[in-house]
Design a protein around this motif. Sequence first.
Motif, PDB file in Angstrom:
ATOM      1  N   VAL A   1       0.854  -1.193   0.000  1.00  0.00           N
ATOM      2  CA  VAL A   1       0.000   0.000   0.000  1.00  0.00           C
ATOM      3  C   VAL A   1       0.889   1.242   0.000  1.00  0.00           C
ATOM      4  CG1 VAL A   1      -1.787   1.300   1.215  1.00  0.00           C
ATOM      5  CG2 VAL A   1      -1.836  -1.200   1.221  1.00  0.00           C
ATOM      6  N   SER A   2       0.531   2.203  -0.805  1.00  0.00           N
ATOM      7  CA  SER A   2       1.286   3.448  -0.892  1.00  0.00           C
ATOM      8  C   SER A   2       1.377   4.133   0.468  1.00  0.00           C
ATOM      9  CB  SER A   2       0.611   4.389  -1.896  1.00  0.00           C
ATOM     10  OG  SER A   2       1.080   5.707  -1.750  1.00  0.00           O
ATOM     11  N   THR A   3       2.557   4.637   0.788  1.00  0.00           N
ATOM     12  CA  THR A   3       2.726   5.341   2.064  1.00  0.00           C
ATOM     13  C   THR A   3       2.070   6.715   2.042  1.00  0.00           C
ATOM     14  OG1 THR A   3       4.883   6.125   1.277  1.00  0.00           O
ATOM     15  CG2 THR A   3       4.863   4.153   2.665  1.00  0.00           C
ATOM     16  N   ALA A   4       1.951   7.315   0.866  1.00  0.00           N
ATOM     17  CA  ALA A   4       1.337   8.647   0.756  1.00  0.00           C
ATOM     18  C   ALA A   4      -0.151   8.579   0.440  1.00  0.00           C
ATOM     19  CB  ALA A   4       2.044   9.466  -0.324  1.00  0.00           C
ATOM     20  N   PHE A   5      -0.549   7.533  -0.266  1.00  0.00           N
ATOM     21  CA  PHE A   5      -1.932   7.423  -0.724  1.00  0.00           C
ATOM     22  C   PHE A   5      -2.574   6.157  -0.150  1.00  0.00           C
ATOM     23  CE2 PHE A   5       0.467   9.833  -3.857  1.00  0.00           C
ATOM     24  CZ  PHE A   5      -0.306  10.976  -3.995  1.00  0.00           C
ATOM     25  N   GLY A   6      -2.719   6.154   1.168  1.00  0.00           N
ATOM     26  CA  GLY A   6      -3.356   5.037   1.849  1.00  0.00           C
ATOM     27  C   GLY A   6      -4.877   5.179   1.843  1.00  0.00           C
ATOM     28  N   PRO A   7      -5.575   4.159   2.310  1.00  0.00           N
ATOM     29  CA  PRO A   7      -7.052   4.186   2.275  1.00  0.00           C
ATOM     30  C   PRO A   7      -7.666   5.268   3.163  1.00  0.00           C
ATOM     31  CG  PRO A   7      -6.245   2.288   3.507  1.00  0.00           C
ATOM     32  CD  PRO A   7      -5.057   2.878   2.830  1.00  0.00           C
ATOM     33  N   LEU A   8      -6.918   5.747   4.147  1.00  0.00           N
ATOM     34  CA  LEU A   8      -7.456   6.771   5.048  1.00  0.00           C
ATOM     35  C   LEU A   8      -6.837   8.149   4.786  1.00  0.00           C
ATOM     36  CD1 LEU A   8      -7.518   4.740   8.396  1.00  0.00           C
ATOM     37  CD2 LEU A   8      -9.362   5.047   6.715  1.00  0.00           C
ATOM     38  N   ALA A   9      -6.103   8.258   3.673  1.00  0.00           N
ATOM     39  CA  ALA A   9      -5.433   9.527   3.370  1.00  0.00           C
ATOM     40  C   ALA A   9      -6.461  10.625   3.080  1.00  0.00           C
ATOM     41  CB  ALA A   9      -4.523   9.353   2.161  1.00  0.00           C
ATOM     42  N   ARG A  10      -6.334  11.721   3.792  1.00  0.00           N
ATOM     43  CA  ARG A  10      -7.228  12.867   3.581  1.00  0.00           C
ATOM     44  C   ARG A  10      -6.332  14.050   3.196  1.00  0.00           C
ATOM     45  NH1 ARG A  10     -11.561  12.802   8.510  1.00  0.00           N
ATOM     46  NH2 ARG A  10     -12.601  14.270   7.089  1.00  0.00           N
ATOM     47  N   LEU A  11      -6.232  14.269   1.904  1.00  0.00           N
ATOM     48  CA  LEU A  11      -5.258  15.212   1.374  1.00  0.00           C
ATOM     49  C   LEU A  11      -5.902  16.552   1.022  1.00  0.00           C
ATOM     50  CD1 LEU A  11      -3.434  12.630  -0.912  1.00  0.00           C
ATOM     51  CD2 LEU A  11      -2.720  13.441   1.340  1.00  0.00           C
ATOM     52  N   ALA A  12      -5.073  17.591   1.096  1.00  0.00           N
ATOM     53  CA  ALA A  12      -5.584  18.950   0.885  1.00  0.00           C
ATOM     54  C   ALA A  12      -6.194  19.120  -0.501  1.00  0.00           C
ATOM     55  CB  ALA A  12      -4.459  19.957   1.088  1.00  0.00           C
ATOM     56  N   ALA A  13      -5.578  18.488  -1.513  1.00  0.00           N
ATOM     57  CA  ALA A  13      -6.083  18.635  -2.879  1.00  0.00           C
ATOM     58  C   ALA A  13      -7.496  18.087  -3.027  1.00  0.00           C
ATOM     59  CB  ALA A  13      -5.149  17.937  -3.865  1.00  0.00           C
ATOM     60  N   ALA A  14      -7.873  17.160  -2.126  1.00  0.00           N
ATOM     61  CA  ALA A  14      -9.216  16.573  -2.168  1.00  0.00           C
ATOM     62  C   ALA A  14     -10.115  17.162  -1.085  1.00  0.00           C
ATOM     63  CB  ALA A  14      -9.121  15.060  -2.015  1.00  0.00           C
ATOM     64  N   ASN A  15      -9.697  18.307  -0.546  1.00  0.00           N
ATOM     65  CA  ASN A  15     -10.475  18.983   0.505  1.00  0.00           C
ATOM     66  C   ASN A  15     -10.746  18.083   1.714  1.00  0.00           C
ATOM     67  OD1 ASN A  15     -10.764  21.436  -0.991  1.00  0.00           O
ATOM     68  ND2 ASN A  15     -12.334  20.426  -2.234  1.00  0.00           N
ATOM     69  N   GLY A  16      -9.779  17.224   2.015  1.00  0.00           N
ATOM     70  CA  GLY A  16      -9.886  16.379   3.191  1.00  0.00           C
ATOM     71  C   GLY A  16     -10.824  15.194   3.048  1.00  0.00           C
ATOM     72  N   GLN A  17     -11.307  14.937   1.832  1.00  0.00           N
ATOM     73  CA  GLN A  17     -12.219  13.813   1.621  1.00  0.00           C
ATOM     74  C   GLN A  17     -11.439  12.497   1.579  1.00  0.00           C
ATOM     75  OE1 GLN A  17     -15.678  14.223   1.431  1.00  0.00           O
ATOM     76  NE2 GLN A  17     -15.066  16.297   2.070  1.00  0.00           N
ATOM     77  N   PHE A  18     -12.131  11.406   1.910  1.00  0.00           N
ATOM     78  CA  PHE A  18     -11.499  10.092   1.817  1.00  0.00           C
ATOM     79  C   PHE A  18     -11.407   9.660   0.347  1.00  0.00           C
ATOM     80  CE2 PHE A  18     -13.107   9.664   6.253  1.00  0.00           C
ATOM     81  CZ  PHE A  18     -11.888   9.391   6.856  1.00  0.00           C
ATOM     82  N   PRO A  19     -10.421   8.807   0.006  1.00  0.00           N
ATOM     83  CA  PRO A  19     -10.303   8.310  -1.368  1.00  0.00           C
ATOM     84  C   PRO A  19     -11.546   7.522  -1.778  1.00  0.00           C
ATOM     85  CG  PRO A  19      -8.313   7.846  -0.097  1.00  0.00           C
ATOM     86  CD  PRO A  19      -9.338   8.313   0.880  1.00  0.00           C
TER      87      PRO A  19
END
Length: 281
Positions: free
Chosen positions: A11-29
Motif C-alpha cells: 500500500v502506498s505510504t502517501a496514498f493510503g485508504p485513510l489519506a485525507r489530502l488537501a487537494a481533495a479537501n480532506g475527503q477520503f479516497p
Amino acid sequence: MAPQPVATNGVSTAFGPLARLAAANGQFPDIALVSSDSVRFHVHTSVLRSASSNDFGGLFHAQANSHNIHIDEAAPALNIMLHSAYGLDIVPYTPNWSMLEEGTEAMRRYAIRPPTPTDPLFTLLLSQVHRPGGAQAVYALAAQCEFDALAVAASEHLLSLDLSSITDEWATQCGPVYIKRLFFLHLGRTEALKRIVSASPTLHVPWPGCSRDEQQQNILRPWSFAVAQLIAEARPDVPNSLIETRLSPVAYRSTCVECSELVAAHIRAITQEWSNVKHTI
C-alpha cells in the motif's frame, strides 16, 4: 536521511485508504489505482480528473464500475505522477533519474499537467542536468513530453554542446521543433557575440601626446587583432572572462590615461551586453 519508502505491505505510504489530502479537501479516497507491481494507491477521482486532460488515459471510463483500476505503470513512476497531480513534494522519496524519467513519461500518457518552475518535481528534474549527460537527457525528456518550461531551463545547460556531436537518436527523441530551437539558440548567440565585439572603442579627439597615428598603433590595430581572435573562437558559451582576457591587454598598450579608460569602459559595456543576450531557447 533515508529515502521515504513508496509502499509498505503493498500500500502506498502517501496514498493510503485513510489519506485525507488537501487537494481533495480532506475527503477520503474513492478509488484505488493498482500499479503493475501490485502496489495500491488510494486516490480521488475528482482530483485526477481535474489534473488530467484525457480522463486519466480513459481508464476511468473504461473501468467505470471497478473500485480497483489496474494500470501499466510501476509504483515508483505512479508515485511521482500522483504526487505531481496532488501538488505534493516528491523529494523525500529521492527518486533516481530512471524513476523520474518513467514518472514524467507517465504524466504525458495520462495528460497530467506539466510541473511549473515552482513545483518540487520541476526543481528535481532540472537538478539532473548536473549529471554526466544529464542536460541532454532532461532536454530530450522535456521535449518528448512537451514540458516547455523544463526544456527552456535545460537549454541553458546545453550552450557548450557541440552540435556536430548530436546523434540521430537524440535528435529523434527531441523532435524537429526542439532541435531547431536549440540550433537557433546556438547560432543566435554566436552571431550576437561577433556583432557585439566587432564595435571598436570610441576614442577622444587626437591631441599632443596622443595623436591619431598613436591611437591606431597602440589601440585600434591591437583591438582589431584581439577581436579577430575572439570571432574565430566565437561559440554560444564564451564566458566574459575570455572576452576580458582577449581585450583587456589593449587598454594598457597606450600611455594615454584617457584612452585606457575609454577602452576599459568599452570592454565593460561589451561584457554587459553579452550577459544580456538570451541564453535559453
